[in-house]
Structures are given as structure tokens and as C-alpha cells.
Design a protein around this motif. Structure first.
Motif, short mmCIF file in Angstrom:
data_model
loop_
_atom_site.label_atom_id
_atom_site.label_comp_id
_atom_site.label_asym_id
_atom_site.label_seq_id
_atom_site.Cartn_x
_atom_site.Cartn_y
_atom_site.Cartn_z
N ALA A 142 0.83 -1.21 0.00
CA ALA A 142 0.00 0.00 0.00
C ALA A 142 0.86 1.26 0.00
O ALA A 142 0.37 2.35 -0.33
N GLY A 143 2.12 1.14 0.37
CA GLY A 143 3.01 2.30 0.40
C GLY A 143 4.20 2.02 1.29
O GLY A 143 4.21 1.02 2.02
N TYR A 155 4.43 10.21 1.61
CA TYR A 155 3.81 10.20 0.28
C TYR A 155 2.33 9.83 0.32
O TYR A 155 1.67 9.76 -0.72
N GLY A 156 1.84 9.55 1.52
CA GLY A 156 0.41 9.29 1.68
C GLY A 156 -0.12 8.18 0.79
O GLY A 156 -1.25 8.24 0.29
N GLY A 157 0.68 7.16 0.56
CA GLY A 157 0.21 6.01 -0.22
C GLY A 157 0.46 6.12 -1.70
O GLY A 157 0.18 5.19 -2.47
N MET A 158 1.04 7.26 -2.14
CA MET A 158 1.28 7.40 -3.58
C MET A 158 2.46 6.55 -4.05
O MET A 158 2.68 6.41 -5.26
N ASP A 159 3.21 6.00 -3.12
CA ASP A 159 4.34 5.15 -3.51
C ASP A 159 3.96 3.66 -3.45
O ASP A 159 4.80 2.81 -3.21
N LEU A 176 1.77 -19.28 -16.52
CA LEU A 176 1.92 -17.83 -16.47
C LEU A 176 1.80 -17.26 -17.89
O LEU A 176 2.50 -17.72 -18.81
N VAL A 177 0.92 -16.27 -18.07
CA VAL A 177 0.78 -15.64 -19.39
C VAL A 177 1.08 -14.14 -19.36
O VAL A 177 1.30 -13.53 -20.41
N GLY A 178 1.07 -13.55 -18.16
CA GLY A 178 1.31 -12.11 -18.12
C GLY A 178 1.87 -11.65 -16.79
O GLY A 178 1.54 -12.20 -15.74
N ILE A 179 2.75 -10.64 -16.85
CA ILE A 179 3.28 -9.99 -15.65
C ILE A 179 3.09 -8.49 -15.83
O ILE A 179 3.64 -7.89 -16.77
N VAL A 180 2.27 -7.91 -14.97
CA VAL A 180 1.93 -6.49 -15.09
C VAL A 180 2.39 -5.75 -13.85
O VAL A 180 2.09 -6.16 -12.73
N HIS A 181 3.09 -4.67 -14.07
CA HIS A 181 3.56 -3.87 -12.95
C HIS A 181 2.58 -2.74 -12.69
O HIS A 181 1.99 -2.18 -13.62
N GLY A 182 2.40 -2.41 -11.42
CA GLY A 182 1.47 -1.33 -11.09
C GLY A 182 2.10 -0.37 -10.11
O GLY A 182 2.78 -0.78 -9.17
N GLN A 183 1.93 0.91 -10.38
CA GLN A 183 2.39 1.94 -9.46
C GLN A 183 1.61 3.21 -9.77
O GLN A 183 0.89 3.27 -10.76
N TRP A 184 1.78 4.20 -8.93
CA TRP A 184 1.08 5.46 -9.15
C TRP A 184 1.55 6.08 -10.45
O TRP A 184 2.75 6.10 -10.74
N THR A 185 0.62 6.54 -11.26
CA THR A 185 1.00 7.21 -12.50
C THR A 185 0.36 8.58 -12.54
O THR A 185 -0.61 8.85 -11.84
N ILE A 186 0.94 9.43 -13.38
CA ILE A 186 0.47 10.82 -13.48
C ILE A 186 -0.95 10.87 -14.02
O ILE A 186 -1.25 10.18 -14.99
#
Lengths: 271, 177
Positions: free
Chosen positions: A234-235, A240-244, A261-271
Motif C-alpha cells: 500500500a506504500g 507520500y500518503g500512499g502514492m508510492d 503464467l501468461v502475463g506480468i503487469v507492474h502497477g504503481q502510481w501514475t500521473i
């Protein structure tokens, strides 16, 4: 100054330039679909019912929890063996796996997902390759929007040597700057695969998205037949209040009773 | 429902405001085709740098429209057609067709100035990356909004703005930046 003011010259040049392109004459070839006869509608309805029943039969064991323990087995068990005509037929290619309840999804792929995370953490390409879908390979996405047309797909043979492979690939476009991200897998990995220790992620969800960013999440349409496993932080820094926040999503599809396994997706805060 | 566009106007200047009411009614696809085929063709040539497969892609997009695949909340049917056709071309490109740089096409003596303008724009576009071409054409020729571009190209809204600015700067400089 508005966009239209700032880019007036670009708009003018584009419009005048493109409007000079010669366009060959063309006529609309497609026609509106015609209404079928009632018996065709009946036949279509019957077909839908049959498919629904068949799908229900396939999904039923999964809905009952771990009624299909064979499906949880690691792909290291030879897929060829499970596909052998001499063995007892197993449910294959579960469709719409993304719609399975979380508990069911977890029962089906938890073991495999944890093994994949361990292989990723250990940078063990050879082991990772054993979990790659034999036909589809593994697609790598920098952000939650899966670009099925351009995201890099690595086959098992690519994955086996991925960490030492000098080949430079275009993985996508960085958020914010919009730069092409063109690096080797070894350089992609620490930024868009394993940038934090996901093996110790406090939150793990199955078929449920936790991290939400500005990048549209289209994984349900990109991988409708896959179970999604999300490892989430969650951060890290309270300032950064959870934006990281960070997420790593793994997608598994079943083939011949084995989840790959068919996919690996990265997730993070985006603009 | 306005259904006209003239040379020099953005494709999306003709906004259909697809309310539930209008969406429910069948669009006059034949007339839409006659009105917008040329603009769509040019936009796709500008965005992709190729002419082969463009007609097929537009025809496919219209076929989807005829089958009632237009989302009800779409702001502009032309914008939607552009995105559908563009994706179709990109899928075809991925299947092995290589980028074919555009060359000057037929021109008469009277059309030298116009041809020069066209060639200049195409030459500038050719110096940009595929994504930059798509961004510029979608934004400044088709007139898609930032949200629509973000959704159709799969990037965040914030990225669209900065990427468009950079692409525009490179376009202005003729790709020398």
C-alpha cells in the motif's frame, strides 16, 4: 495559453499537409446485418444454452473449491503427460477464469503463483521458464493497461536466458515523460517487475484488483480467461500518503489441467 | 445531427453527442462513409505512414459500426472509427508487414505547392516515432480529447499532455531535436 493557441501552427501544418494527401475513391463495402429468420434465432439461443451448460460443467468443479487438485499442480509436472490420451481427461482451458470467486481462484493458483514469485525474486530464469505458457509465452506490461499489440512477449526459451540476454527490447513508454523504454530484460526487471520484494507483500489478492492508478486497467479484457494474482504494497514512506504503492500482477491460464503464467503487469502510481 | 466536415477542419469538429436517444437510432453509415472517408484515410496515413491496408481498416471499422459495436458514450463517431481503424492497421503491421515510408504521389504542375506542403508534413512525420505520429494526428487532426487519446493509446492522461508537447516540438523542428 490554451492548447489550441500553443499548438496552432502544428494543427495548421498537419491539417493543410494531410488534406493534400490523395485519397482513392472508395465505397462502403459492408452492409447492415440482416435480421435472421426466427428459427435461426431459436437455433442461436439453443447454441448459447448448450455452451453455457458446457461452461458450467467445466467451472463446477472449481466452484466447489479444490475439487480439481490436479489443476493446482506446478507446470514442472510435464504438460505432455497430462495431455496424454492414455490419462484420464482433465478439465482444460477454463474460460472466463477471471470471473471465478477469489477463494476458488486462490485454491487453484496460489501454489503456482508463489512459486513464480520465488523464481522472480531469485532471478531464476530457468525456473521461471517452466511456468511460462507453452503457446502464449509471458507478456510483460509496464503499467496496468495491457498493450496486447506492443507489449513484449517472452517465450519459455527467452525467459530461460532472460537475465543474461544482452538483447535490447522496446518494452513500452514511460509514464509522465513518454520516453521509449528500450533496455535489456536485466534492466527492465528491477524497474518494472521486481522493484520491491513482492514475495513479502502484505496484501495478496486473487481476481481482485487492489492498486488503482490513472492508467486504465484493461486486464479483464486482455486476459479474460486468466486468474489474476496481485501482490501489493500500500506504500512505503508515510510522507507520500500512499502514492508510492506498488503492485505486481501475475496472470495464469489453464491448459491441459495446468496453470501457466501468461502475463506480468507492474502497477504503481501514475500521473 | 450535423454530418458535414470540410477540408481544414478537424474530424471531431463534427461531434455527434451520442446521447442514449441518438445512439438508439441507426446512424446513416453510408452517408457517414461518404462524408468522412477522406478525412479518415488521411488521418490514418498520417498516423501510420502507410497507405496499404488503410482502406481495409476503414471498411472494417465501418463494418463494426454497422454491427452496432459503437459504444453508447462515444463522443464522436469519427474519432471512434479512427481509433478502431488505427488499431486494425497496427495489428496487421504486427503480423509482419514492415513500415513502408510514404513517397510522393501523383501530382500535376498545378499541384506543386500543395504537393510540397504534403511532402513536407509527411517528411516531418516520418522523423517521429510511431507513437508520436499517432499522438499528433489523433490530437491535432482527428481532434480526440486527452482522455480519448489516453484510453485508445493506453497511456495515462498526464503522459498524453507531455508526450504531445514533445512530439509537437519535434514536429516543428522537423525531427531534428
Amino acid at each position: 495559453m490554451s492548447d489550441s493557441d500553443r499548438f496552432d501552427d502544428v494543427t495548421h501544418k498537419l491539417v493543410t499537409g494531410l488534406d493534400e494527401i490523395h485519397v482513392p475513391p472508395a465505397t462502403l463495402r459492408a452492409t447492415a446485418p440482416r435480421r435472421g429468420f426466427p428459427f435461426l434465432a431459436l437455433a442461436a439461443t439453443a447454441l448459447v444454452v448448450v455452451v453455457a451448460l458446457a461452461l458450467g460443467a467445466v467451472l463446477r468443479p472449481a466452484d466447489n473449491g479444490v475439487a480439481n487438485p490436479g489443476a493446482v499442480t506446478s507446470p514442472t509436472a510435464s504438460p505432455a503427460k497430462s495431455a496424454s490420451p492414455t490419462t484420464t481427461p482433465t478439465p482444460t482451458d477454463i474460460h472466463a477464469a477471471r470471473t471465478l470467486p477469489e477463494a476458488t481462484a486462490k485454491a487453484l493458483v496460489e501454489k503456482t503463483a508463489l512459486a513464480v514469485i520465488d523464481a522472480l525474486k531469485a532471478k531464476d530464469g530457468a525456473k521461471l521458464a517452466t511456468y511460462a505458457h507453452p503457446d502464449k509465452g509471458v507478456r510483460f506490461s509496464m503499467y496496468p493497461f495491457v498493450r496486447t499489440d506492443t507489449d513484449v512477449v517472452l517465450k519459455a526459451s527467452d525467459l530461460a536466458i532472460a537475465f543474461t540476454d544482452p538483447k535490447v527490447r522496446l518494452w513500452g513508454v514511460t509514464d509522465g515523460k513518454g520516453d521509449d523504454f528500450r533496455v535489456t530484460f536485466a534492466d527492465y526487471y528491477p524497474k518494472y517487475v521486481y522493484d520491491v520484494d513482492f514475495a513479502k507483500a502484505p496484501d495478496v489478492a486473487y481476481n481482485r484488483a487492489i492498486g488503482v492508478s490513472n492508467s486504465t486497467d484493461n486486464s479483464a479484457t486482455a486476459y479474460p480467461d486468466a486468474i489474476m494474482v496481485e501482490f501489493h504494497y500500500a506504500g512505503f514512506d508515510p510522507q507520500y500518503g500512499g502514492m508510492d504503492w506498488r503492485s505486481l500482477r501475475l496472470f495464469f491460464e489453464q491448459k491441459n489441467g495446468t496453470w501457466y503464467l501468461v502475463g506480468i503487469v507492474h502497477g504503481q502510481w501514475t500521473i | 445531427m450535423q454530418q458535414t466536415s470540410s477540408p481544414g477542419t478537424l474530424l471531431c469538429d463534427t461531434v455527434y453527442a451520442m446521447t442514449a436517444d441518438t445512439a438508439a437510432k441507426a446512424l446513416d453509415w453510408e452517408r457517414l462513409f461518404q462524408t468522412h472517408y477522406r478525412s479518415l484515410y488521411r488521418a490514418l496515413v498520417g498516423a501510420t505512414g502507410r497507405t496499404d491496408g488503410v482502406d481495409d481498416a476503414i471498411q472494417d471499422a465501418f463494418a463494426q459500426g454497422l454491427r452496432g459495436k459503437v459504444p453508447h458514450d462515444v463522443r464522436s463517431v469519427e474519432g471512434w472509427l479512427f481509433v478502431v481503424a488505427l488499431n486494425k492497421i497496427k495489428r496487421t503491421q504486427r503480423r509482419g508487414m514492415r513500415f513502408v515510408p510514404l513517397r510522393r504521389q501523383d501530382q500535376s504542375g498545378d499541384a506543386i505547392d500543395a504537393a510540397n506542403t504534403r511532402v513536407d508534413v509527411l517528411a516531418r512525420l516520418e522523423t517521429l516515432s510511431q507513437r508520436e505520429r499517432e499522438l499528433l494526428v489523433a490530437k491535432f487532426y482527428v481532434g480526440l480529447s486527452q482522455d480519448e487519446i489516453a484510453k485508445s493509446l493506453g497511456i495515462s492522461r498526464g503522459t498524453v499532455s507531455s508526450a504531445v508537447s514533445r512530439a509537437a516540438a519535434r514536429f516543428r523542428a522537423g525531427g531534428t531535436q
